[in-house]
Design an enzyme around this catalytic site. Sequence first.
Site, PDB file in Angstrom:
ATOM      1  N   GLY A   7       1.048  -1.107   0.016  1.00 45.62           N
ATOM      2  CA  GLY A   7       0.121   0.029  -0.095  1.00 45.62           C
ATOM      3  C   GLY A   7       0.833   1.273  -0.038  1.00 45.62           C
ATOM      4  O   GLY A   7       1.425   1.612   0.948  1.00 45.62           O
ATOM      5  N   MET A   8       0.843   1.966  -1.203  1.00 47.46           N
ATOM      6  CA  MET A   8       1.986   3.160  -1.220  1.00 47.46           C
ATOM      7  C   MET A   8       1.138   4.334  -1.040  1.00 47.46           C
ATOM      8  O   MET A   8       0.058   4.631  -1.837  1.00 47.46           O
ATOM      9  CB  MET A   8       2.464   3.005  -2.718  1.00 47.46           C
ATOM     10  N   GLY A  10       2.403   7.526  -0.981  1.00 43.08           N
ATOM     11  CA  GLY A  10       3.219   8.682  -1.408  1.00 43.08           C
ATOM     12  C   GLY A  10       4.120   9.098  -0.264  1.00 43.08           C
ATOM     13  O   GLY A  10       4.792  10.333  -0.519  1.00 43.08           O
ATOM     14  N   GLY A  11       4.307   8.537   0.779  1.00 44.34           N
ATOM     15  CA  GLY A  11       5.109   8.713   1.834  1.00 44.34           C
ATOM     16  C   GLY A  11       6.337   7.977   2.017  1.00 44.34           C
ATOM     17  O   GLY A  11       6.795   7.070   1.253  1.00 44.34           O
ATOM     18  N   VAL A  12       7.257   8.258   2.760  1.00 41.15           N
ATOM     19  CA  VAL A  12       8.732   7.679   2.865  1.00 41.15           C
ATOM     20  C   VAL A  12       8.652   6.149   3.591  1.00 41.15           C
ATOM     21  O   VAL A  12       9.339   5.423   2.969  1.00 41.15           O
ATOM     22  CB  VAL A  12       9.727   8.537   3.523  1.00 41.15           C
ATOM     23  N   SER A  14       6.170   4.084   3.356  1.00 38.79           N
ATOM     24  CA  SER A  14       5.718   2.870   2.467  1.00 38.79           C
ATOM     25  C   SER A  14       6.653   2.668   1.113  1.00 38.79           C
ATOM     26  O   SER A  14       6.703   1.682   0.665  1.00 38.79           O
ATOM     27  CB  SER A  14       4.297   3.107   1.857  1.00 38.79           C
ATOM     28  N   MET A  33      -3.951   4.048  -2.970  1.00 32.49           N
ATOM     29  CA  MET A  33      -5.271   4.041  -2.526  1.00 32.49           C
ATOM     30  C   MET A  33      -5.845   5.400  -2.814  1.00 32.49           C
ATOM     31  O   MET A  33      -5.089   6.370  -2.159  1.00 32.49           O
ATOM     32  CB  MET A  33      -5.656   3.451  -1.316  1.00 32.49           C
ATOM     33  N   CYS A  98     -10.316   3.327   9.614  1.00 34.87           N
ATOM     34  CA  CYS A  98      -9.654   3.469   8.305  1.00 34.87           C
ATOM     35  C   CYS A  98      -8.839   2.235   8.227  1.00 34.87           C
ATOM     36  O   CYS A  98      -8.939   1.629   7.090  1.00 34.87           O
ATOM     37  CB  CYS A  98      -8.963   4.662   7.932  1.00 34.87           C
ATOM     38  N   GLY A 122       3.667   0.538   5.246  1.00 30.91           N
ATOM     39  CA  GLY A 122       4.549   1.319   6.050  1.00 30.91           C
ATOM     40  C   GLY A 122       4.292   1.733   7.287  1.00 30.91           C
ATOM     41  O   GLY A 122       5.171   2.407   8.013  1.00 30.91           O
ATOM     42  N   CYS A 195      -6.954  10.757   8.178  1.00 31.35           N
ATOM     43  CA  CYS A 195      -6.466   9.566   7.267  1.00 31.35           C
ATOM     44  C   CYS A 195      -7.230   9.676   5.720  1.00 31.35           C
ATOM     45  O   CYS A 195      -8.393  10.020   5.804  1.00 31.35           O
ATOM     46  CB  CYS A 195      -7.190   8.330   7.889  1.00 31.35           C
TER      47      CYS A 195
END
Length: 364
Positions: A7-8, A10-12, A14, A33, A98, A122, A195
């Site tokens: 599950g990506m 966009g953070g460091v 993950s 997602m 969530c 992550g 979230c």
Amino acid sequence: MARIVVGMSGGVDSSVAALLLKRAGHEVIGVFMKNWEEKDERGVCTSEADWADVRSVCERIGIPYYAVNFVQEYRDRVFDYFLSEYRRGRTPNPDVLCNREIKFKAFLDFALQLGAQRLATGHFCNLGEDEQGHALLLRGDDPNKDQSYFLYMLGQRALSKAMFPVGHLTKAQVREIAADAGLVTSTKKDSTGVCFIGERHFKPFLQQFLPAQPGNMRTLSGKVVGRHDGLMYYTLGQRRGLGIGGAGNGERWFVLAKDMEKNELIVEQGADHPLLYSRHALGVDATFITGEAPGESFDCTCKYRYRQADQAVHVQLLGDGRVLVEAKDRQRAVTPGQSMVFYKGDVCLGGAVCDQVLDAGQVE
């Protein structure tokens, strides 16, 4: 090696999770997602920037990537609950729901449809197993970043398929790995907003969905000392943003309670006001990681909110998902709607949602 969907966000975190799994030789698929489509007050849709970062990271790592839309599921299963709790004058924690309803239910189902054996995120958590073969949720090794609090609602199905590749690392180590690998997310600021919705100016955001009803701020004796913008904007123990002036003794004002029927915010001076403290709380919707509580009553530690130090408590099961939580020491500003999460050492046992504080005093 396994096929693993990551599950990506966009953070460091993950990003590094995907990188570590790729380096370990797994078949890794990055999936982003999209659960919120509305732009923020600046006219920016943060999910677009996050999706761009996901694409960049996956291309750098050399893994395929996809996006999946769970906007309707998020609104139905998480955001509607978020709003209903605020209508009741409570302070919900949507991240907990969530994780259970979106990341480890709707998204897990999607990952399995892709033929994945595991779903990785992550989160700063670890996994274990008890003598009966039950999956256990353990704290992350970095005490400042441990996120087991937000995952206490997960059950055996989710944890048996979960992987937390950065759980054994510190945040500093995660950023160092990302920087060494040339990932664009290596210096990206951590998200601290709701979230999937992101960081917003809370009042105008909530106002879009729940009309505010201003009313009086009053003391326990009935003296009106100010006006509030709407009960939903305040939480128990809050002192900032009250805007009450003219206090003779110079002590700060704090929120003690909400009178929903009269639409009044009850405030008093003093950080140590006795009605800010309690030892007993009633919890509802109790869930336990292994599917069963350690007993009809048991001793453990509890976090009444994220980042709080562990508090010694005694938990008694009352039936129908209700629990009575008795703290050894008085607890400050225990808040209905928030999660009370139970631990035995590094093992997260489960938790419950605070429904009522029983001995902080009643507002007349």
